[in-house]
Scaffold this active site. Structure first.
Site, PDB file in Angstrom:
ATOM      1  N   TYR A 134      65.008  22.606  -2.443  1.00  0.00           N
ATOM      2  CA  TYR A 134      65.600  24.380  -3.380  1.00  0.00           C
ATOM      3  C   TYR A 134      67.667  24.133  -3.059  1.00  0.00           C
ATOM      4  CZ  TYR A 134      65.731  26.808   0.879  1.00  0.00           C
ATOM      5  OH  TYR A 134      65.465  26.799   2.199  1.00  0.00           O
ATOM      6  N   PHE A 144      74.476  29.134  -0.208  1.00  0.00           N
ATOM      7  CA  PHE A 144      73.902  29.797   0.818  1.00  0.00           C
ATOM      8  C   PHE A 144      72.882  29.278   1.538  1.00  0.00           C
ATOM      9  CE2 PHE A 144      71.808  32.355  -2.699  1.00  0.00           C
ATOM     10  CZ  PHE A 144      70.683  31.801  -2.574  1.00  0.00           C
ATOM     11  N   ASP A 145      72.520  28.493   0.959  1.00  0.00           N
ATOM     12  CA  ASP A 145      71.401  27.831   1.678  1.00  0.00           C
ATOM     13  C   ASP A 145      69.996  26.375   0.616  1.00  0.00           C
ATOM     14  OD1 ASP A 145      69.518  27.586   3.179  1.00  0.00           O
ATOM     15  OD2 ASP A 145      67.954  29.043   2.485  1.00  0.00           O
ATOM     16  N   ILE A 171      60.285  36.191  -1.512  1.00  0.00           N
ATOM     17  CA  ILE A 171      60.995  36.171  -1.771  1.00  0.00           C
ATOM     18  C   ILE A 171      60.226  36.766  -3.632  1.00  0.00           C
ATOM     19  CG2 ILE A 171      63.449  36.599  -1.267  1.00  0.00           C
ATOM     20  CD1 ILE A 171      64.754  34.832  -3.616  1.00  0.00           C
ATOM     21  N   TYR A 197      67.155  40.812  -2.788  1.00  0.00           N
ATOM     22  CA  TYR A 197      67.178  40.509  -1.256  1.00  0.00           C
ATOM     23  C   TYR A 197      67.710  42.063  -1.325  1.00  0.00           C
ATOM     24  CZ  TYR A 197      66.483  36.488   1.001  1.00  0.00           C
ATOM     25  OH  TYR A 197      65.813  35.144   1.009  1.00  0.00           O
ATOM     26  N   PHE A 215      68.727  29.516  -8.346  1.00  0.00           N
ATOM     27  CA  PHE A 215      67.999  28.546  -7.121  1.00  0.00           C
ATOM     28  C   PHE A 215      67.560  27.131  -7.958  1.00  0.00           C
ATOM     29  CE2 PHE A 215      66.955  32.268  -4.582  1.00  0.00           C
ATOM     30  CZ  PHE A 215      66.984  31.474  -3.207  1.00  0.00           C
TER      31      PHE A 215
END
Length: 223
Positions: A134, A144-145, A171, A197, A215
């Protein structure tokens, strides 16, 4: 069984102003069975009962209590049944509320766009272990990730993220979104903040409050 209570007042005394309604209510509540109190509408806070009950009604109830001998402790079976009925009623109310909450939750808080089709036959079920590659970005494109290493050789050495889907390990947008994907599928999940979040965000990962997250997810395997 408790001893039969003695009569506190004569009829004349009861009819006089010497005996307030609250005293009569307290005596009956202390000595009468649950069903007797229910029939005469004398259950509850003494002050509230005194507002609605007339003195004449209380005198009748007082005399009937001694005439019928329906004192506290004489109808245990009936009281138990009443309690059971209340518990069953509470459960049915609770179930109705739970159903209402599910119904009123509204549409899903994510959208999915398929980038690469999967096998369309193997879909994960709640509790299955899934493995994914991902990349997560904010709406402005900031990454961010990600768990995808740069370079093909590094990707062979790396392992995708694995977790039990639908169990709250990630999540909610992921839990719900992955259940719609088939093995081998790559999809773009756009997740509203409520299913990401939320109001707090995730400052350690540079995710601001109320952020919509995007994502790109590849579902590698399902166990």
């Amino acid at each position: 069984m408790a001893a039969e209570p003695t009569r506190e007042w004569s009829d004349e005394k009861l009819k006089s102003d010497d005996v307030p309604k609250k005293d009569v209510i307290k005596f009956i509540q202390d000595n009468a069975s649950h069903s007797f109190l229910a029939e005469h509408k004398l259950l509850g806070n003494i002050r509230n009962v005194a507002k609605t009950a007339k003195k004449e009604q209380l005198i009748v109830a007082y005399n009937q209590l001694f005439a019928t001998k329906r004192f506290k402790g004489t109808e245990v079976e009936e009281v138990t049944q009443d309690v059971k009925a209340v518990k069953i009623e509470d459960k049915s109310k609770q179930t109705k509320t739970d159903v209402a909450e599910v119904v009123n939750e509204g549409p899903p808080k994510f959208t999915k766009a398929v980038l690469k089709k999967g096998d369309k036959t193997n879909f994960p079920k709640k509790g299955d272990t899934v493995a994914c590659w991902y990349t997560g970005t904010l709406e402005d494109g900031t990454v961010f990730d990600t768990n995808i290493p740069t370079g093909a050789r590094k990707k062979k050495q790396a392992k995708p993220l694995s977790f039990k889907v639908g169990m709250g390990k990630v999540i909610r947008g992921w839990d719900e979104g992955l259940l719609t994907m088939s093995k081998g599928e790559t999809a773009l999940l756009e997740i509203e903040s409520e299913w990401a979040y939320g109001k707090k965000g995730l400052p350690d990962s540079n995710i601001p409050p109320n952020a919509k997250l995007i994502f790109e997810v590849e579902l590698v395997s399902i166990d």
